[in-house]
Design a protein around this motif. Structure first.
Motif, PDB file in Angstrom:
ATOM      1  N   SER A 147       9.049  23.690  16.413  1.00 16.61           N
ATOM      2  CA  SER A 147       7.625  23.440  16.210  1.00 16.61           C
ATOM      3  C   SER A 147       7.344  22.840  14.833  1.00 16.61           C
ATOM      4  CB  SER A 147       6.840  24.748  16.380  1.00 16.61           C
ATOM      5  OG  SER A 147       7.297  25.706  15.424  1.00 16.61           O
ATOM      6  N   ILE A 148       8.288  22.115  14.326  1.00 15.41           N
ATOM      7  CA  ILE A 148       8.172  21.565  12.965  1.00 15.41           C
ATOM      8  C   ILE A 148       6.901  20.727  12.813  1.00 15.41           C
ATOM      9  CG2 ILE A 148       9.519  19.527  13.583  1.00 15.41           C
ATOM     10  CD1 ILE A 148      10.665  19.538  10.802  1.00 15.41           C
ATOM     11  N   GLN A 149       6.221  20.877  11.685  1.00 14.36           N
ATOM     12  CA  GLN A 149       5.034  20.085  11.382  1.00 14.36           C
ATOM     13  C   GLN A 149       5.489  18.771  10.742  1.00 14.36           C
ATOM     14  OE1 GLN A 149       1.656  20.930  11.867  1.00 14.36           O
ATOM     15  NE2 GLN A 149       2.464  22.621  13.108  1.00 14.36           N
ATOM     16  N   LEU A 150       5.654  17.738  11.554  1.00 16.56           N
ATOM     17  CA  LEU A 150       6.215  16.491  11.044  1.00 16.56           C
ATOM     18  C   LEU A 150       5.374  15.872   9.929  1.00 16.56           C
ATOM     19  CD1 LEU A 150       7.495  14.761  14.306  1.00 16.56           C
ATOM     20  CD2 LEU A 150       8.814  15.964  12.580  1.00 16.56           C
ATOM     21  N   LYS A 151       4.062  16.005  10.002  1.00 18.96           N
ATOM     22  CA  LYS A 151       3.210  15.392   8.985  1.00 18.96           C
ATOM     23  C   LYS A 151       3.418  15.996   7.608  1.00 18.96           C
ATOM     24  CE  LYS A 151      -0.524  13.522  11.805  1.00 18.96           C
ATOM     25  NZ  LYS A 151      -1.995  13.453  12.002  1.00 18.96           N
ATOM     26  N   LYS A 152       3.995  17.208   7.567  1.00 21.97           N
ATOM     27  CA  LYS A 152       4.189  17.876   6.284  1.00 21.97           C
ATOM     28  C   LYS A 152       5.590  17.648   5.709  1.00 21.97           C
ATOM     29  CE  LYS A 152       0.906  21.593   7.305  1.00 21.97           C
ATOM     30  NZ  LYS A 152       0.736  23.063   7.436  1.00 21.97           N
ATOM     31  N   ASN A 204       0.846  -1.190   0.000  1.00 19.12           N
ATOM     32  CA  ASN A 204       0.000   0.000   0.000  1.00 19.12           C
ATOM     33  C   ASN A 204       0.876   1.233   0.000  1.00 19.12           C
ATOM     34  OD1 ASN A 204      -1.821   2.018   0.339  1.00 19.12           O
ATOM     35  ND2 ASN A 204      -2.845   1.137   2.137  1.00 19.12           N
ATOM     36  N   GLU A 205       1.021   1.865  -1.161  1.00 18.17           N
ATOM     37  CA  GLU A 205       1.899   3.024  -1.302  1.00 18.17           C
ATOM     38  C   GLU A 205       1.389   4.228  -0.505  1.00 18.17           C
ATOM     39  OE1 GLU A 205       4.805   3.363  -2.663  1.00 18.17           O
ATOM     40  OE2 GLU A 205       4.937   1.328  -3.407  1.00 18.17           O
ATOM     41  N   GLU A 206       0.114   4.179  -0.063  1.00 22.12           N
ATOM     42  CA  GLU A 206      -0.463   5.346   0.584  1.00 22.12           C
ATOM     43  C   GLU A 206      -0.346   5.288   2.106  1.00 22.12           C
ATOM     44  OE1 GLU A 206      -1.362   7.851  -1.286  1.00 22.12           O
ATOM     45  OE2 GLU A 206      -0.796   6.603  -2.984  1.00 22.12           O
ATOM     46  N   ILE A 207       0.360   4.295   2.638  1.00 29.44           N
ATOM     47  CA  ILE A 207       0.504   4.222   4.096  1.00 29.44           C
ATOM     48  C   ILE A 207       1.190   5.493   4.581  1.00 29.44           C
ATOM     49  CG2 ILE A 207       1.608   2.997   6.000  1.00 29.44           C
ATOM     50  CD1 ILE A 207       1.343   0.439   4.413  1.00 29.44           C
ATOM     51  N   GLU A 208       0.610   6.107   5.588  1.00 25.57           N
ATOM     52  CA  GLU A 208       1.157   7.363   6.105  1.00 25.57           C
ATOM     53  C   GLU A 208       2.304   7.083   7.056  1.00 25.57           C
ATOM     54  OE1 GLU A 208      -0.631  10.883   8.827  1.00 25.57           O
ATOM     55  OE2 GLU A 208      -1.780  10.401   7.022  1.00 25.57           O
ATOM     56  N   ILE A 209       3.331   7.906   6.977  1.00 25.84           N
ATOM     57  CA  ILE A 209       4.505   7.743   7.842  1.00 25.84           C
ATOM     58  C   ILE A 209       4.180   8.253   9.246  1.00 25.84           C
ATOM     59  CG2 ILE A 209       6.881   8.504   8.252  1.00 25.84           C
ATOM     60  CD1 ILE A 209       7.213   8.651   5.219  1.00 25.84           C
ATOM     61  N   GLU A 210       4.589   7.486  10.249  1.00 26.68           N
ATOM     62  CA  GLU A 210       4.504   7.930  11.642  1.00 26.68           C
ATOM     63  C   GLU A 210       5.862   8.518  12.027  1.00 26.68           C
ATOM     64  OE1 GLU A 210       4.061   6.130  16.173  1.00 26.68           O
ATOM     65  OE2 GLU A 210       3.618   4.841  14.450  1.00 26.68           O
ATOM     66  N   TRP A 211       5.893   9.821  12.183  1.00 27.44           N
ATOM     67  CA  TRP A 211       7.152  10.511  12.478  1.00 27.44           C
ATOM     68  C   TRP A 211       7.372  10.573  13.991  1.00 27.44           C
ATOM     69  CZ3 TRP A 211      10.388  11.385   8.628  1.00 27.44           C
ATOM     70  CH2 TRP A 211       9.881  11.515   7.331  1.00 27.44           C
ATOM     71  N   LEU A 212       8.622  10.318  14.400  1.00 32.56           N
ATOM     72  CA  LEU A 212       9.018  10.401  15.810  1.00 32.56           C
ATOM     73  C   LEU A 212      10.070  11.495  15.947  1.00 32.56           C
ATOM     74  CD1 LEU A 212       9.417   6.559  16.437  1.00 32.56           C
ATOM     75  CD2 LEU A 212       7.390   7.964  16.856  1.00 32.56           C
ATOM     76  N   ASP A 213       9.868  12.397  16.879  1.00 33.73           N
ATOM     77  CA  ASP A 213      10.759  13.547  17.036  1.00 33.73           C
ATOM     78  C   ASP A 213      11.719  13.316  18.192  1.00 33.73           C
ATOM     79  OD1 ASP A 213      12.026  15.927  17.081  1.00 33.73           O
ATOM     80  OD2 ASP A 213      10.220  17.168  17.308  1.00 33.73           O
ATOM     81  N   TRP A 214      12.940  12.884  17.841  1.00 34.48           N
ATOM     82  CA  TRP A 214      13.987  12.669  18.854  1.00 34.48           C
ATOM     83  C   TRP A 214      15.115  13.682  18.685  1.00 34.48           C
ATOM     84  CZ3 TRP A 214      14.916   6.654  18.140  1.00 34.48           C
ATOM     85  CH2 TRP A 214      13.710   5.975  18.397  1.00 34.48           C
ATOM     86  N   ARG A 215      14.827  14.776  18.032  1.00 34.38           N
ATOM     87  CA  ARG A 215      15.895  15.723  17.686  1.00 34.38           C
ATOM     88  C   ARG A 215      16.626  16.267  18.912  1.00 34.38           C
ATOM     89  NH1 ARG A 215      12.792  20.047  14.491  1.00 34.38           N
ATOM     90  NH2 ARG A 215      11.206  19.393  15.995  1.00 34.38           N
ATOM     91  N   ASP A 216      15.876  16.429  20.011  1.00 35.66           N
ATOM     92  CA  ASP A 216      16.491  17.017  21.201  1.00 35.66           C
ATOM     93  C   ASP A 216      16.913  15.972  22.228  1.00 35.66           C
ATOM     94  OD1 ASP A 216      16.091  19.580  20.182  1.00 35.66           O
ATOM     95  OD2 ASP A 216      14.035  19.651  20.966  1.00 35.66           O
ATOM     96  N   LEU A 217      16.762  14.687  21.880  1.00 33.51           N
ATOM     97  CA  LEU A 217      17.105  13.632  22.838  1.00 33.51           C
ATOM     98  C   LEU A 217      18.558  13.193  22.658  1.00 33.51           C
ATOM     99  CD1 LEU A 217      14.011  11.242  22.719  1.00 33.51           C
ATOM    100  CD2 LEU A 217      14.538  12.972  24.435  1.00 33.51           C
ATOM    101  N   PRO A 218      19.324  13.056  23.739  1.00 34.02           N
ATOM    102  CA  PRO A 218      20.653  12.444  23.605  1.00 34.02           C
ATOM    103  C   PRO A 218      20.485  10.967  23.245  1.00 34.02           C
ATOM    104  CG  PRO A 218      20.119  12.852  25.913  1.00 34.02           C
ATOM    105  CD  PRO A 218      19.031  13.496  25.115  1.00 34.02           C
ATOM    106  N   GLN A 219      21.509  10.383  22.647  1.00 34.24           N
ATOM    107  CA  GLN A 219      21.393   9.018  22.121  1.00 34.24           C
ATOM    108  C   GLN A 219      20.981   8.008  23.179  1.00 34.24           C
ATOM    109  OE1 GLN A 219      24.593   7.759  19.553  1.00 34.24           O
ATOM    110  NE2 GLN A 219      24.309   5.622  20.085  1.00 34.24           N
ATOM    111  N   LYS A 220      21.470   8.167  24.411  1.00 31.93           N
ATOM    112  CA  LYS A 220      21.174   7.174  25.452  1.00 31.93           C
ATOM    113  C   LYS A 220      19.696   7.181  25.864  1.00 31.93           C
ATOM    114  CE  LYS A 220      22.613  10.297  29.196  1.00 31.93           C
ATOM    115  NZ  LYS A 220      23.575  10.463  30.320  1.00 31.93           N
TER     116      LYS A 220
END
Length: 811
Positions: A804-809, A588-604
């Motif tokens: 405040s990035i709009q991940l869905k876009k 299904n090419e139309e499956i929507e991506i689930e975005w996870l925002d870890w930009r501010d998280l340290p790797q651990k």
């Protein structure tokens, strides 16, 4: 058999994007995309080929030791034999390498075997004669990669053999001093489709760059490109990649050739002082050289290209024309007899014909003609007592050499390519070969033997114009691998129709309500009665210029014409991803991506489940890469939480945990970001995290976008100008490679007409061309594209770094 016509679906938005940036017709942009040039930078490199893109000859693993051996031969005054082949590729290869070795001061001798008396390839008798003549080194050109026994003999006679070839190697390679062949698995060379003359040119490049001086140096490379173009066009290798660059500049060099023999041959063909096209060389010039090798000996063709005597060149050119006419008559007779034999019985899947009176030198051409007529693989054999020699030509999807190898037990010798091959066998085995090949052909689907004409674009007749043809000409040179774009129009009004030509064998059309467009259909004169009363026709054609009394008009070169064409519905073709990982089909090419925002998280603190399969699109290196990241996943957990013997990443219920994608590091460009997301989607991954983002240095972004600022271009301009004031042409670069940014600047100046590259790869020779008027940087497509990419990349970075990035876009 009536052909099916097929045209691919339009690429929609991609076509519009390319059209808008390049300022070209939607027809041309669509064709570029269909041929794989989807991004503006790819299209620019294709439409504006440059010698600055030539690959270093020292990429060949054996090149350095080859140069060292020939340097030793020069020092010791050893005799070097160049051993060639009797077709155009072999003759031009031999000529080119002989001229270079002589100019560098080596004691070189050129030899081409006689087609009838000796046949193709390196022969033991020739090796023994070379040893008696005091030869220390044999260089094969356009042959040798299968000469296992002959090379072994040469070693016993204290002769070092250097093989330069482009044919497919067998499992066992000759134990030569060096083998330079791009089709070797470990050749080191990134482009595998060079012709034999292309490989010889690479050796010449290496020698000129290593042993040359101010008189015989890199700058003489460009003077060899006419020979490279001639052999490359004649040998039907794909005119893409490096071949395209070599032929593009080779045709220009041919127009002002410094080889008297080639000049005389162009004069004989009526092409002197004209703008040359690959098709003219393939159909008019190359056959004359080939005719010598086919009908008698190729040595007349070799002498023609080697001579410095204009009068002798004229004599030889006329001689080759006579031999070519003789070849055409012989070909015509054999073709007529072959057609007569074939039409007595039902057409087999594989055509295998033989007699004891067909001229072996012409059967390959006849095979090609039969393929055109019947669209079947064709094997034509000439018997000579108990022995026989043959030539084979294939169709799309039928690998000739591979199929021939299934009958190796019946053959004495064979070799060639996917679409063409030569072979010899005992005459008594011909019947078994015919049966064996046809039995093997049963494994192919019946549709393989139904010819499909690939239409590049369907157009209205009103869209056909001089402007469209000028834009299509930017895709030239055309030939195998890059055919002239085939257009098609439905229900074209037919104003008039007649036969033309010596035997009334061609059809001439006037199309349009007033006959405003002319069309010519070669070798279709027999269809006059079928088509003459039709008011409209469907036509597939390529466009060309028809010059008459100084006026140029657009002409339709008909590829096929029908009262009503049979169209094949386009099928979607899945292109396999070249990466090593296993792709998971996306249903299904139309499956929507689930975005996870870890930009501010340290790797651990990344919330990765133990044993969760993690795919990482890593942007922290020089180039983005896709890799498995289970090491990162494991590092988030302490030892003992799971078993290392759990390769499938299963949970307690035995189910595979959902894979996770990670965009790690800020992508330098929007294209990098989209490429990574596309790769993850093709793996069936729709949960994607963004992590490890920080603003990169702008210099890194500039390098990734191949952007060189106006101020940097001004500085480069001053350096080039200073160099040219001391000497012009001049050398540029050092033993260290020219940087990507510097090369980008040189390409911009080349586009603007300020410099001309005369040769070289790591160190190059440039000719400075003073500007005649004020230059506008924006007129360079390369500069404009890099500037646009940089602006877009910096804007994209700002979007990705906003909290405040709009991940869905994002995608």
């Amino acid at each position: 058999m009536k052909r099916l016509w097929s045209v691919k679906h339009s690429s929609g938005r991609m076509t519009e994007k390319l059209r808008d940036f390049l300022g070209i017709s939607p027809v041309v942009s669509e064709i570029l995309i269909q041929r794989g040039y989807q991004q503006p930078e790819e299209a620019i490199e294709f439409m504006r080929p440059t010698l600055l893109n030539l690959i270093s000859p020292f990429c060949f693993c054996d090149m350095l030791q080859t140069v060292e051996r020939l340097s030793l031969a020069l020092e010791r005054k050893e005799k070097v034999l160049i051993y060639g082949d009797y077709d155009v590729d072999g003759v031009t290869s031999t000529t080119l390498l002989y001229k270079v070795l002589i100019d560098l001061g080596l004691q070189a001798v050129a030899y081409i075997p006689h087609r009838q008396d000796e046949g193709y390839g390196l022969h033991s008798e020739a090796v023994e004669r070379a040893a008696k003549a005091g030869v220390s080194v044999i260089i094969t050109v356009d042959c040798g990669v299968t000469a296992v026994e002959e090379v072994e003999l040469a070693k016993t006679l204290n002769i070092d053999v250097i093989i330069t070839d482009h044919h497919e190697p067998l499992k066992v390679l000759p134990k030569a001093f060096a083998i330079i062949n791009p089709k070797l698995e470990n050749s080191g060379y990134p482009f595998r489709d060079l012709a034999g003359v292309g490989v010889a040119f690479k050796l010449a490049q290496a020698l000129l760059q290593s042993l040359g001086n101010d008189e015989t140096g890199i700058h003489s490379e460009i003077k060899l490109l006419d020979l490279v173009a001639l052999g490359t066009i004649a040998d039907l290798v794909p005119l893409i990649g490096e071949n395209r660059v070599l032929v593009h500049y080779g045709l220009r060099q041919m127009e002002e050739t410094n080889h008297p023999g080639l000049a005389a041959l162009l004069e004989e063909c009526g092409l002197r002082d004209k703008t040359l096209k690959a098709g003219q060389i393939g159909f008019m010039v190359a056959p004359r050289i080939n005719a010598a090798g086919r009908m008698d000996s190729a040595r007349a063709g070799l002498e023609l290209l080697l001579t410095e005597d204009a009068e002798r060149a004229g004599e030889l050119a006329r001689q080759l024309t006579r031999e070519n006419q003789s070849r055409q008559e012989t070909e015509k007779e054999i073709l007529a007899e072959a057609i007569s034999l074939l039409e007595r019985e039902p057409l087999p899947r594989v055509i295998v014909l033989s007699t004891d009176h067909w001229h072996h030198g012409v059967v390959g051409i006849v095979a090609s003609r039969l393929v055109e007529r019947y669209y079947r693989p064709v094997f034509i054999i000439s018997e000579d007592g108990e022995e026989a020699k043959g030539s084979a030509r294939g169709i799309a999807g039928y690998p000739v050499l591979e199929q021939l190898s299934t009958q190796a037990h019946l053959l004495t010798k064979f070799g060639g390519h996917k679409q063409a091959a030569g072979f010899s066998l005992p005459a008594k085995n011909i019947k078994k070969l015919r049966e064996g090949l046809n039995e093997q052909a049963l494994a192919f689907d019946e549709t393989l033997f139904q010819e499909v004409l690939r239409i590049d674009s369907q157009v209205a007749l009103e869209a056909v114009s001089g402007d469209l043809l000028r834009q299509l000409d930017l895709m030239a040179p055309f030939g195998f691998g890059n055919p002239g774009p085939i257009l098609a129009s439905k229900e074209i009004p037919v104003h008039s129709l007649s036969t033309v030509g010596k035997d009334q064998s061609h059809l001439k059309f006037r199309f349009g309500s007033k006959g405003e467009l002319e069309g010519i259909a070669f070798r279709l004169g027999e269809r006059l009665n079928e088509l003459k009363d039709k008011l409209t026709l469907d036509a597939a054609f390529v466009l060309d210029w028809n010059t008459f009394r100084g006026q140029e008009n657009v002409q339709l070169m008909i590829k096929d014409i029908q009262t009503e064409a049979n169209w094949l519905n386009p099928q979607s073709v899945h292109e396999a991803d070249p990466t090593a990982y296993q792709e998971i089909a996306v249903t299904n090419e139309e499956i929507e991506i689930e975005w996870l925002d870890w930009r501010d998280l340290p790797q651990k603190e990344w919330p990765i489940q133990y044993n969760q399969r993690l795919w990482i699109w890593d942007n922290t290196g020089c180039m983005p890469t896709l890799r498995l990241g289970n090491d990162l996943a494991s590092s988030q957990h302490t030892q003992g939480e799971g078993s290392e013997e759990d390769p499938l990443n299963q949970d307690e219920d035995g189910k595979v945990n959902q894979s996770l994608g990670l965009v790690f590091g800020l992508p330098l460009t929007e294209e990098d970001f989209r490429e990574g997301v596309d790769k993850l989607r093709r793996l069936g991954i729709f949960r994607i995290a963004l992590a490890g983002f920080q603003a990169p240095l702008e210099e890194r972004v500039r390098q990734r976008c191949c952007y060189i600022a106006r101020e940097e271009l001004v500085q480069l301009y001053r350096e080039l100008l200073a160099k040219s004031s001391r000497a012009n042409p001049f050398r540029w670069g050092t033993v260290l490679k020219i940087s990507a940014k510097e090369k980008a600047g040189l390409k911009v100046f080349e586009e603007l007409g300020l410099i001309r590259c005369l040769g070289g790869t790591d160190e190059i020779v440039l000719e400075w061309i003073p500007a005649q008027s004020k230059l506008d940087l924006e007129s360079s497509l390369r500069y404009r594209l890099a500037k646009e990419r940089l602006d877009r990349a910096l804007k994209f970075h700002n979007q990705l770094l906003v909290s405040s990035i709009q991940l869905k876009k994002l995608y």
